[in-house]
Design a protein around this motif. Structure first.
Motif, short mmCIF file in Angstrom:
data_model
loop_
_atom_site.label_atom_id
_atom_site.label_comp_id
_atom_site.label_asym_id
_atom_site.label_seq_id
_atom_site.Cartn_x
_atom_site.Cartn_y
_atom_site.Cartn_z
N TRP A 21 55.38 72.38 -26.62
CA TRP A 21 54.38 73.02 -27.46
C TRP A 21 53.45 72.03 -28.17
CZ3 TRP A 21 52.99 77.93 -27.44
CH2 TRP A 21 53.85 78.87 -26.93
N LEU A 22 53.68 70.76 -28.02
CA LEU A 22 52.87 69.76 -28.73
C LEU A 22 51.37 69.94 -28.47
CD1 LEU A 22 54.95 66.45 -28.47
CD2 LEU A 22 54.49 67.81 -30.52
N GLU A 23 51.00 70.01 -27.22
CA GLU A 23 49.59 70.12 -26.87
C GLU A 23 49.00 71.44 -27.35
OE1 GLU A 23 46.78 70.18 -22.93
OE2 GLU A 23 48.64 69.03 -22.85
N GLU A 24 49.74 72.52 -27.15
CA GLU A 24 49.27 73.85 -27.55
C GLU A 24 49.04 73.94 -29.05
OE1 GLU A 24 48.07 77.73 -26.87
OE2 GLU A 24 48.70 76.31 -25.35
N SER A 25 49.84 73.23 -29.82
CA SER A 25 49.72 73.28 -31.29
C SER A 25 48.70 72.28 -31.83
CB SER A 25 51.08 73.02 -31.93
OG SER A 25 51.46 71.66 -31.73
N ASN A 26 48.06 71.55 -30.93
CA ASN A 26 47.11 70.51 -31.33
C ASN A 26 47.77 69.44 -32.21
OD1 ASN A 26 44.89 71.62 -29.97
ND2 ASN A 26 44.53 73.03 -31.65
N SER A 27 49.01 69.15 -31.92
CA SER A 27 49.74 68.11 -32.65
C SER A 27 49.70 66.82 -31.84
CB SER A 27 51.19 68.53 -32.87
OG SER A 27 51.25 69.71 -33.64
N LYS A 28 49.47 65.72 -32.55
CA LYS A 28 49.40 64.42 -31.88
C LYS A 28 50.78 63.89 -31.51
CE LYS A 28 45.28 63.35 -34.50
NZ LYS A 28 44.79 62.69 -35.69
N ASN A 29 51.77 64.27 -32.30
CA ASN A 29 53.12 63.77 -32.06
C ASN A 29 54.14 64.75 -32.65
OD1 ASN A 29 53.24 63.20 -34.91
ND2 ASN A 29 52.07 61.33 -34.48
N ARG A 30 55.42 64.42 -32.50
CA ARG A 30 56.49 65.30 -32.99
C ARG A 30 56.45 65.42 -34.51
NH1 ARG A 30 61.18 62.58 -29.29
NH2 ARG A 30 60.63 63.61 -27.34
N ASN A 31 56.16 64.32 -35.21
CA ASN A 31 56.10 64.37 -36.67
C ASN A 31 55.07 65.40 -37.15
OD1 ASN A 31 58.07 62.42 -37.15
ND2 ASN A 31 56.58 60.75 -37.13
N GLU A 32 53.90 65.37 -36.53
CA GLU A 32 52.85 66.32 -36.92
C GLU A 32 53.27 67.75 -36.61
OE1 GLU A 32 48.08 67.15 -36.17
OE2 GLU A 32 48.97 65.29 -35.45
N PHE A 33 53.91 67.92 -35.47
CA PHE A 33 54.39 69.25 -35.08
C PHE A 33 55.39 69.78 -36.10
CE2 PHE A 33 57.17 72.25 -32.99
CZ PHE A 33 56.29 73.05 -32.27
N GLU A 35 55.80 68.84 -39.19
CA GLU A 35 55.11 69.07 -40.46
C GLU A 35 54.40 70.43 -40.46
OE1 GLU A 35 53.71 68.02 -44.33
OE2 GLU A 35 55.04 66.81 -43.07
N LYS A 36 53.68 70.73 -39.37
CA LYS A 36 52.99 72.02 -39.26
C LYS A 36 53.98 73.17 -39.25
CE LYS A 36 48.86 70.54 -36.70
NZ LYS A 36 48.15 70.68 -35.42
N ALA A 37 55.06 73.00 -38.50
CA ALA A 37 56.06 74.06 -38.39
C ALA A 37 56.71 74.33 -39.74
CB ALA A 37 57.11 73.69 -37.36
N LEU A 38 57.03 73.29 -40.47
CA LEU A 38 57.64 73.46 -41.79
C LEU A 38 56.67 74.12 -42.77
CD1 LEU A 38 59.64 70.14 -42.17
CD2 LEU A 38 60.58 72.46 -42.04
N ARG A 39 55.42 73.69 -42.76
CA ARG A 39 54.43 74.31 -43.66
C ARG A 39 54.27 75.81 -43.34
NH1 ARG A 39 51.16 71.03 -46.78
NH2 ARG A 39 51.41 68.81 -46.38
N PHE A 40 54.21 76.11 -42.05
CA PHE A 40 54.08 77.51 -41.63
C PHE A 40 55.29 78.31 -42.10
CE2 PHE A 40 54.82 81.01 -38.74
CZ PHE A 40 53.58 81.62 -38.70
#
Length: 139
Positions: A21-33, A35-40
């Motif tokens: 899902w990294l590319e689909e979520s527009n995340s550059k790496n796992r850390n960003e993914f 972070e986005k998932a936790l904020r959501f």
């Protein structure tokens, strides 16, 4: 604000799903993914923030539902227009009524549509016409 390093443990299948899902979520790496998932998820849990995190998803979903409904309605209207055209041409080909006759027929049909709640079809109308005296709708 500086980021803090943190270790998390994931099941291998969770990590594989995240990577897919990294590319689909527009995340550059796992850390960003993450972070986005936790904020959501935190926004989802906090009722004050839920609209901020879900509004785009809801709006997008509702737009899709409305678009699908509009497409179905357009298809039904097209089919109705075709049926109406068939009836209009069939009637016009067989009759040469005056304007007054057509106005009287329009009134008769308006009343009939109201009575039947629009549940009419050509075959039923034809059967009714065969049973009525020729001047029934002219009253």
């Amino acid at each position: 604000m500086a980021k803090e390093q943190m270790t998390i443990r994931l099941y291998p299948e969770t990590r594989k799903r995240m990577d897919s899902w990294l590319e689909e979520s527009n995340s550059k790496n796992r850390n960003e993914f993450v972070e986005k998932a936790l904020r959501f998820y935190m926004g989802f849990l906090g009722t004050d923030d839920i609209t901020e995190y879900l509004s785009d998803v809801l709006v997008s979903t509702l737009r899709g539902i409305v678009a699908d409904s509009a497409n179905r309605t357009n298809c039904l209207l097209f089919k109705c227009a075709v049926e109406q055209g068939i009836m209009a041409h069939t009637i016009a080909a067989h009759f040469s009524d005056s304007m007054e006759d057509r106005r009287a027929l329009r009134g008769y049909v308006i009343d009939e549509v109201k009575r039947t709640n629009g549940q009419l079809n050509f075959e039923d109308a034809q059967d009714i016409q065969r049973m009525l005296p020729d001047d029934t709708w002219q009253d």
